[in-house]
Scaffold this motif. Sequence first.
Motif, PDB file in Angstrom:
ATOM      1  N   ASN A 159      -1.428  -3.071 -19.825  1.00  0.00           N
ATOM      2  CA  ASN A 159      -0.982  -2.749 -21.188  1.00  0.00           C
ATOM      3  C   ASN A 159      -0.087  -3.839 -21.791  1.00  0.00           C
ATOM      4  O   ASN A 159       0.500  -3.647 -22.843  1.00  0.00           O
ATOM      5  N   GLY A 160       0.059  -4.952 -21.096  1.00  0.00           N
ATOM      6  CA  GLY A 160       0.854  -6.043 -21.627  1.00  0.00           C
ATOM      7  C   GLY A 160       2.272  -6.066 -21.100  1.00  0.00           C
ATOM      8  O   GLY A 160       2.931  -7.100 -21.142  1.00  0.00           O
ATOM      9  N   THR A 161       2.789  -4.957 -20.599  1.00  0.00           N
ATOM     10  CA  THR A 161       4.164  -4.930 -20.088  1.00  0.00           C
ATOM     11  C   THR A 161       4.208  -4.528 -18.610  1.00  0.00           C
ATOM     12  O   THR A 161       4.801  -5.234 -17.796  1.00  0.00           O
ATOM     13  N   ASP A 162       3.579  -3.406 -18.281  1.00  0.00           N
ATOM     14  CA  ASP A 162       3.607  -2.963 -16.883  1.00  0.00           C
ATOM     15  C   ASP A 162       2.672  -3.826 -16.036  1.00  0.00           C
ATOM     16  O   ASP A 162       1.658  -4.309 -16.511  1.00  0.00           O
ATOM     17  N   GLN A 163       3.064  -3.977 -14.767  1.00  0.00           N
ATOM     18  CA  GLN A 163       2.316  -4.892 -13.916  1.00  0.00           C
ATOM     19  C   GLN A 163       1.549  -4.158 -12.822  1.00  0.00           C
ATOM     20  O   GLN A 163       1.987  -3.128 -12.319  1.00  0.00           O
ATOM     21  N   THR A 164       0.409  -4.732 -12.489  1.00  0.00           N
ATOM     22  CA  THR A 164      -0.328  -4.295 -11.303  1.00  0.00           C
ATOM     23  C   THR A 164      -0.315  -5.455 -10.315  1.00  0.00           C
ATOM     24  O   THR A 164      -0.196  -6.602 -10.717  1.00  0.00           O
ATOM     25  N   HIS A 165      -0.426  -5.142  -9.049  1.00  0.00           N
ATOM     26  CA  HIS A 165      -0.344  -6.198  -8.035  1.00  0.00           C
ATOM     27  C   HIS A 165      -1.506  -6.090  -7.050  1.00  0.00           C
ATOM     28  O   HIS A 165      -1.984  -4.990  -6.772  1.00  0.00           O
ATOM     29  N   ALA A 166      -1.918  -7.216  -6.546  1.00  0.00           N
ATOM     30  CA  ALA A 166      -2.925  -7.255  -5.485  1.00  0.00           C
ATOM     31  C   ALA A 166      -2.555  -8.389  -4.543  1.00  0.00           C
ATOM     32  O   ALA A 166      -2.140  -9.461  -4.989  1.00  0.00           O
ATOM     33  N   SER A 167      -2.648  -8.117  -3.264  1.00  0.00           N
ATOM     34  CA  SER A 167      -2.270  -9.117  -2.271  1.00  0.00           C
ATOM     35  C   SER A 167      -3.395  -9.267  -1.257  1.00  0.00           C
ATOM     36  O   SER A 167      -3.904  -8.274  -0.732  1.00  0.00           O
ATOM     37  N   TYR A 168      -3.803 -10.498  -1.009  1.00  0.00           N
ATOM     38  CA  TYR A 168      -4.915 -10.743  -0.105  1.00  0.00           C
ATOM     39  C   TYR A 168      -4.539 -11.788   0.946  1.00  0.00           C
ATOM     40  O   TYR A 168      -3.816 -12.730   0.654  1.00  0.00           O
ATOM     41  N   GLN A 169      -5.054 -11.593   2.126  1.00  0.00           N
ATOM     42  CA  GLN A 169      -4.820 -12.538   3.217  1.00  0.00           C
ATOM     43  C   GLN A 169      -6.163 -12.876   3.872  1.00  0.00           C
ATOM     44  O   GLN A 169      -6.829 -11.982   4.400  1.00  0.00           O
ATOM     45  N   ASP A 170      -6.554 -14.152   3.793  1.00  0.00           N
ATOM     46  CA  ASP A 170      -7.802 -14.558   4.446  1.00  0.00           C
ATOM     47  C   ASP A 170      -7.725 -14.223   5.935  1.00  0.00           C
ATOM     48  O   ASP A 170      -6.641 -14.255   6.528  1.00  0.00           O
ATOM     49  N   ALA A 171      -8.861 -13.909   6.517  1.00  0.00           N
ATOM     50  CA  ALA A 171      -8.845 -13.451   7.904  1.00  0.00           C
ATOM     51  C   ALA A 171     -10.096 -13.918   8.643  1.00  0.00           C
ATOM     52  O   ALA A 171     -11.064 -14.372   8.018  1.00  0.00           O
ATOM     53  N   ASN A 172     -10.058 -13.818   9.949  1.00  0.00           N
ATOM     54  CA  ASN A 172     -11.239 -14.044  10.778  1.00  0.00           C
ATOM     55  C   ASN A 172     -11.730 -12.700  11.284  1.00  0.00           C
ATOM     56  O   ASN A 172     -10.997 -11.996  11.990  1.00  0.00           O
ATOM     57  N   VAL A 173     -12.949 -12.356  10.908  1.00  0.00           N
ATOM     58  CA  VAL A 173     -13.561 -11.145  11.437  1.00  0.00           C
ATOM     59  C   VAL A 173     -14.248 -11.519  12.747  1.00  0.00           C
ATOM     60  O   VAL A 173     -14.905 -12.557  12.831  1.00  0.00           O
ATOM     61  N   VAL A 174     -14.063 -10.698  13.752  1.00  0.00           N
ATOM     62  CA  VAL A 174     -14.634 -11.002  15.071  1.00  0.00           C
ATOM     63  C   VAL A 174     -15.820 -10.074  15.351  1.00  0.00           C
ATOM     64  O   VAL A 174     -15.679  -8.852  15.339  1.00  0.00           O
ATOM     65  N   VAL A 175     -16.966 -10.694  15.558  1.00  0.00           N
ATOM     66  CA  VAL A 175     -18.151  -9.936  15.993  1.00  0.00           C
ATOM     67  C   VAL A 175     -18.298 -10.195  17.486  1.00  0.00           C
ATOM     68  O   VAL A 175     -18.374 -11.350  17.917  1.00  0.00           O
ATOM     69  N   SER A 176     -18.294  -9.137  18.287  1.00  0.00           N
ATOM     70  CA  SER A 176     -18.282  -9.320  19.743  1.00  0.00           C
ATOM     71  C   SER A 176     -19.462  -8.625  20.413  1.00  0.00           C
ATOM     72  O   SER A 176     -19.916  -7.568  19.962  1.00  0.00           O
ATOM     73  N   GLU A 177     -19.945  -9.254  21.473  1.00  0.00           N
ATOM     74  CA  GLU A 177     -21.040  -8.670  22.264  1.00  0.00           C
ATOM     75  C   GLU A 177     -20.473  -8.164  23.579  1.00  0.00           C
ATOM     76  O   GLU A 177     -19.775  -8.907  24.276  1.00  0.00           O
ATOM     77  N   TRP A 178     -20.774  -6.913  23.905  1.00  0.00           N
ATOM     78  CA  TRP A 178     -20.193  -6.266  25.086  1.00  0.00           C
ATOM     79  C   TRP A 178     -21.279  -5.755  26.012  1.00  0.00           C
ATOM     80  O   TRP A 178     -22.312  -5.285  25.541  1.00  0.00           O
ATOM     81  N   ASN A 179     -20.999  -5.828  27.301  1.00  0.00           N
ATOM     82  CA  ASN A 179     -21.836  -5.127  28.263  1.00  0.00           C
ATOM     83  C   ASN A 179     -21.011  -3.961  28.793  1.00  0.00           C
ATOM     84  O   ASN A 179     -19.998  -4.153  29.465  1.00  0.00           O
TER      85      ASN A 179
END
Lengths: 312, 98
Positions: A159-179
């Motif tokens: 609305n021009g006065t009130d603020q919204t915020h968003a915060s992001y952090q790059d990451a490593n997603v791990v795909v794992s193979e299990w027996n």
Amino acid sequence: MGTGDIDTMQVLASTRTLDTSTTSPLVCLLSTTFAHQSISTGKERDSESGNDYFEARYYASSMGRWLSPDPGGMAVVDLEFPQTLNRYAYVNNNPLSFTDPFGLDCAYLNNAGNGVESVDQQSSAGECGKSGGYWVNGGLTNININADQGSVQMTGTTNGTDQTHASYQDANVVVSEWNNTIANPANHIAISLPGQRPVGQNPLSDSDFISNIALNGFKYNVVPGTIKPQTNTGKLLKVAVVPVTGMQAKMIQAFINQSMANPSNYSLNTQLGLDCATWVQQLLGNAGVQTGPMQPMPDDLMNQLGSMYKVY
Amino acid sequence: MTISRKVFFAGCCGGVIGLCVAIVLGWLSSYMSLSPMLILPLWPTSIFGIAFNGPLTFSWTSILVIVLVFGGNALLYSIVVALLARLFFSFMPTSHEE
């Protein structure tokens, strides 16, 4: 109003921007039924339905809510702000404080990742994340980028006065193979975000799956699925490290949560359900992460990921 | 030794080979990821365990998986080897002792 009506409204919305010289008679006929007028949000109102047309979706001013859920899907949900769980709510159910003139806003960083290259005001959160962008509710007013740490903090305003915020952090997603057992030499695929236990798609009941595959064969088996955390007894065979943007990481987390709440059927036939490897590929694909063609066998998937990402 | 005994003996040997193949592949798979192109032709009944991701415990499901995955492969190999033996002996000329 049913879902069908909403879809019709969205189709109509897309036809209204067409050049009338090239529109079909049906579109011209439909467009004559819309008499537009301005309202306080600056958006066009359909005189027949009384709904306001925003770029991404329709808003029912009489009900004070959107007619369709946020197209960003579960990715727009921020658990720090529980009101965002209601994807039909307009400006988080606080219309006295906020308006949302753009509906949605998306910033794309440059290749170096240290500055904003463009801001897309016509985007949706889902499209934004899939394209590698960063999304903030309302119009973007400020962005802090730390390229070294891979973090992005955004401030927007509705609305021009009130603020919204968003915060992001790059990451490593791990795909794992299990027996997990010698009875399953094909192994198992799981996915995890930083600091979390790997999870994977499984049949809800192993005995159901066995009897189902015995009766229906390799091609037509399908049983209810579930998302299970990886047990400590399994042996880790391979790990693929997939770098994602902070926005994509949030989307992946949201898709995992969604799968846990409402799991897909388990099947070795991807037409009928998802096996562990296909589930992981679909999850990453939904967040715009490239994994290549679908590979239902864990070993094939890890080999494929090895040609695109680091595999240990 | 009659032909039917020879075929039965060949089937038994086939069963042992099938069980050994399953055990060796199962053991190997816990140390390295094996290609499905290797597993499925040599150990077709491993398909019954493909979705089994829990540890093997003393439960009906575990017993069912073991019987189908390992026992099934032994049975499959014994049938195939017995059929091949039957085919082989039917085309062999009658031996001198008989």
